[in-house]
Design a protein around this motif. Sequence first.
Motif, mmCIF file in Angstrom:
data_model
loop_
_atom_site.group_PDB
_atom_site.id
_atom_site.type_symbol
_atom_site.label_atom_id
_atom_site.label_comp_id
_atom_site.label_asym_id
_atom_site.label_seq_id
_atom_site.Cartn_x
_atom_site.Cartn_y
_atom_site.Cartn_z
ATOM 1 N N PRO A 57 0.814 -1.219 0.000
ATOM 2 C CA PRO A 57 0.000 0.000 0.000
ATOM 3 C C PRO A 57 0.845 1.265 0.000
ATOM 4 O O PRO A 57 1.967 1.285 0.511
ATOM 5 C CB PRO A 57 -0.793 -0.120 1.305
ATOM 6 N N VAL A 58 0.274 2.296 -0.605
ATOM 7 C CA VAL A 58 0.924 3.604 -0.703
ATOM 8 C C VAL A 58 -0.074 4.675 -0.287
ATOM 9 O O VAL A 58 -1.232 4.658 -0.722
ATOM 10 C CB VAL A 58 1.375 3.899 -2.152
ATOM 11 N N SER A 59 0.378 5.609 0.531
ATOM 12 C CA SER A 59 -0.400 6.800 0.809
ATOM 13 C C SER A 59 0.484 8.013 0.554
ATOM 14 O O SER A 59 1.692 7.891 0.368
ATOM 15 C CB SER A 59 -0.923 6.815 2.245
ATOM 16 N N VAL A 60 -0.146 9.180 0.539
ATOM 17 C CA VAL A 60 0.562 10.417 0.205
ATOM 18 C C VAL A 60 0.227 11.486 1.240
ATOM 19 O O VAL A 60 -0.930 11.625 1.653
ATOM 20 C CB VAL A 60 0.159 10.915 -1.205
ATOM 21 N N VAL A 61 1.255 12.211 1.648
ATOM 22 C CA VAL A 61 1.087 13.416 2.464
ATOM 23 C C VAL A 61 1.526 14.579 1.586
ATOM 24 O O VAL A 61 2.702 14.667 1.221
ATOM 25 C CB VAL A 61 1.937 13.364 3.746
ATOM 26 N N THR A 62 0.574 15.420 1.187
ATOM 27 C CA THR A 62 0.926 16.573 0.363
ATOM 28 C C THR A 62 0.821 17.838 1.199
ATOM 29 O O THR A 62 0.008 17.935 2.112
ATOM 30 C CB THR A 62 0.005 16.711 -0.866
ATOM 31 N N TYR A 63 1.663 18.776 0.856
ATOM 32 C CA TYR A 63 1.602 20.080 1.498
ATOM 33 C C TYR A 63 1.788 21.133 0.420
ATOM 34 O O TYR A 63 2.424 20.896 -0.608
ATOM 35 C CB TYR A 63 2.651 20.221 2.608
ATOM 36 N N CYS A 64 1.180 22.274 0.646
ATOM 37 C CA CYS A 64 1.240 23.327 -0.359
ATOM 38 C C CYS A 64 1.067 24.688 0.304
ATOM 39 O O CYS A 64 0.657 24.774 1.452
ATOM 40 C CB CYS A 64 0.173 23.105 -1.420
ATOM 41 N N ARG A 65 1.371 25.691 -0.468
ATOM 42 C CA ARG A 65 1.263 27.052 0.050
ATOM 43 C C ARG A 65 -0.176 27.552 -0.015
ATOM 44 O O ARG A 65 -0.764 27.920 0.981
ATOM 45 C CB ARG A 65 2.184 27.989 -0.737
ATOM 46 N N ASP A 66 -0.751 27.552 -1.208
ATOM 47 C CA ASP A 66 -2.084 28.113 -1.376
ATOM 48 C C ASP A 66 -3.068 27.164 -2.054
ATOM 49 O O ASP A 66 -4.264 27.321 -1.905
ATOM 50 C CB ASP A 66 -2.013 29.403 -2.211
ATOM 51 N N ALA A 67 -2.576 26.220 -2.824
ATOM 52 C CA ALA A 67 -3.460 25.332 -3.593
ATOM 53 C C ALA A 67 -4.177 24.352 -2.671
ATOM 54 O O ALA A 67 -3.891 24.241 -1.486
ATOM 55 C CB ALA A 67 -2.636 24.572 -4.628
ATOM 56 N N GLU A 68 -5.101 23.626 -3.241
ATOM 57 C CA GLU A 68 -5.864 22.643 -2.473
ATOM 58 C C GLU A 68 -4.999 21.470 -2.035
ATOM 59 O O GLU A 68 -5.248 20.862 -1.009
ATOM 60 C CB GLU A 68 -7.048 22.151 -3.301
ATOM 61 N N GLY A 69 -4.035 21.081 -2.858
ATOM 62 C CA GLY A 69 -3.098 20.045 -2.457
ATOM 63 C C GLY A 69 -3.454 18.635 -2.840
ATOM 64 O O GLY A 69 -2.670 17.733 -2.627
ATOM 65 N N GLY A 70 -4.594 18.382 -3.420
ATOM 66 C CA GLY A 70 -4.979 17.017 -3.735
ATOM 67 C C GLY A 70 -4.596 16.532 -5.118
ATOM 68 O O GLY A 70 -4.684 15.345 -5.408
ATOM 69 N N HIS A 71 -4.145 17.440 -5.973
ATOM 70 C CA HIS A 71 -3.838 17.047 -7.355
ATOM 71 C C HIS A 71 -2.645 16.103 -7.437
ATOM 72 O O HIS A 71 -2.689 15.095 -8.152
ATOM 73 C CB HIS A 71 -3.584 18.291 -8.207
ATOM 74 N N GLY A 72 -1.579 16.415 -6.720
ATOM 75 C CA GLY A 72 -0.396 15.545 -6.736
ATOM 76 C C GLY A 72 -0.697 14.161 -6.199
ATOM 77 O O GLY A 72 -0.241 13.154 -6.747
ATOM 78 N N ALA A 73 -1.483 14.082 -5.144
ATOM 79 C CA ALA A 73 -1.845 12.779 -4.569
ATOM 80 C C ALA A 73 -2.664 11.969 -5.559
ATOM 81 O O ALA A 73 -2.445 10.762 -5.726
ATOM 82 C CB ALA A 73 -2.615 12.970 -3.265
ATOM 83 N N ALA A 74 -3.612 12.609 -6.241
ATOM 84 C CA ALA A 74 -4.438 11.898 -7.222
ATOM 85 C C ALA A 74 -3.578 11.360 -8.361
ATOM 86 O O ALA A 74 -3.774 10.222 -8.815
ATOM 87 C CB ALA A 74 -5.523 12.832 -7.765
ATOM 88 N N GLN A 75 -2.618 12.136 -8.806
ATOM 89 C CA GLN A 75 -1.750 11.684 -9.889
ATOM 90 C C GLN A 75 -0.834 10.550 -9.426
ATOM 91 O O GLN A 75 -0.596 9.597 -10.172
ATOM 92 C CB GLN A 75 -0.947 12.854 -10.435
ATOM 93 N N LEU A 76 -0.346 10.638 -8.210
ATOM 94 C CA LEU A 76 0.505 9.558 -7.699
ATOM 95 C C LEU A 76 -0.270 8.253 -7.553
ATOM 96 O O LEU A 76 0.294 7.169 -7.752
ATOM 97 C CB LEU A 76 1.138 9.965 -6.362
ATOM 98 N N ARG A 77 -1.534 8.325 -7.224
ATOM 99 C CA ARG A 77 -2.356 7.103 -7.166
ATOM 100 C C ARG A 77 -2.357 6.398 -8.516
ATOM 101 O O ARG A 77 -2.238 5.179 -8.594
ATOM 102 C CB ARG A 77 -3.795 7.437 -6.763
#
Length: 193
Positions: A107-127
């Motif tokens: 299994p893989v999970s993602v912790v994303t952090y960002c300055r102003d954006a919502e932050g979920g785009h990178g996690a969705a792409q990594l999935r």
Amino acid sequence: MTGSLRVALILGSTRTGRFGPLVADWFAARCDRRPDLRVDRIDLATAALPEQLPDLDEPTPEPVRELGSRLAKADAFVVVTPEYNRSFPAPVKNAVDWFDVEWAAKPVSVVTYCRDAEGGHGAAQLRQVFGELNAVPIRRTVTITKAWQRFTIDGTWPRRDPELHESVEATLDQLVWWAAALRTARAAAPFVP
């Protein structure tokens, strides 16, 4: 479940003056509170992975062999990554592309952090990327918006954040469930892609 589960915590930011180590320290501390987890922290800024993949008949570089051994021992993965331009940074993709069977049936999970954006785009792409490698991207992720406002310079929280705490615990619960189930499955029969 017998024995603790090994989680490879992969720090994806390699930028100068990066904020990622504070987020990784915080998340690793959350993992350390759980007796069912052992964290192997992998920093891509020091992993020395080459940026160019070799041809199939070329030898595997030593840094790739070393990191591959650590990934192969992991029961689960957590990628801690900033979100740049609605995606994850190139060093994360480079690290993912160097390996194949090391990710499979884990299994893989993602912790994303960002300055102003919502932050979920990178996690969705990594999935999507990890799904292609026969890994099991879990549904739960942790997104830290406006991260620079939440952490103090020493990496502590300036205020309580019950919603984020709940997100971390739910993510770790789901990661542990999948890691234990898939470890049992891998022990019973080799994974066939």
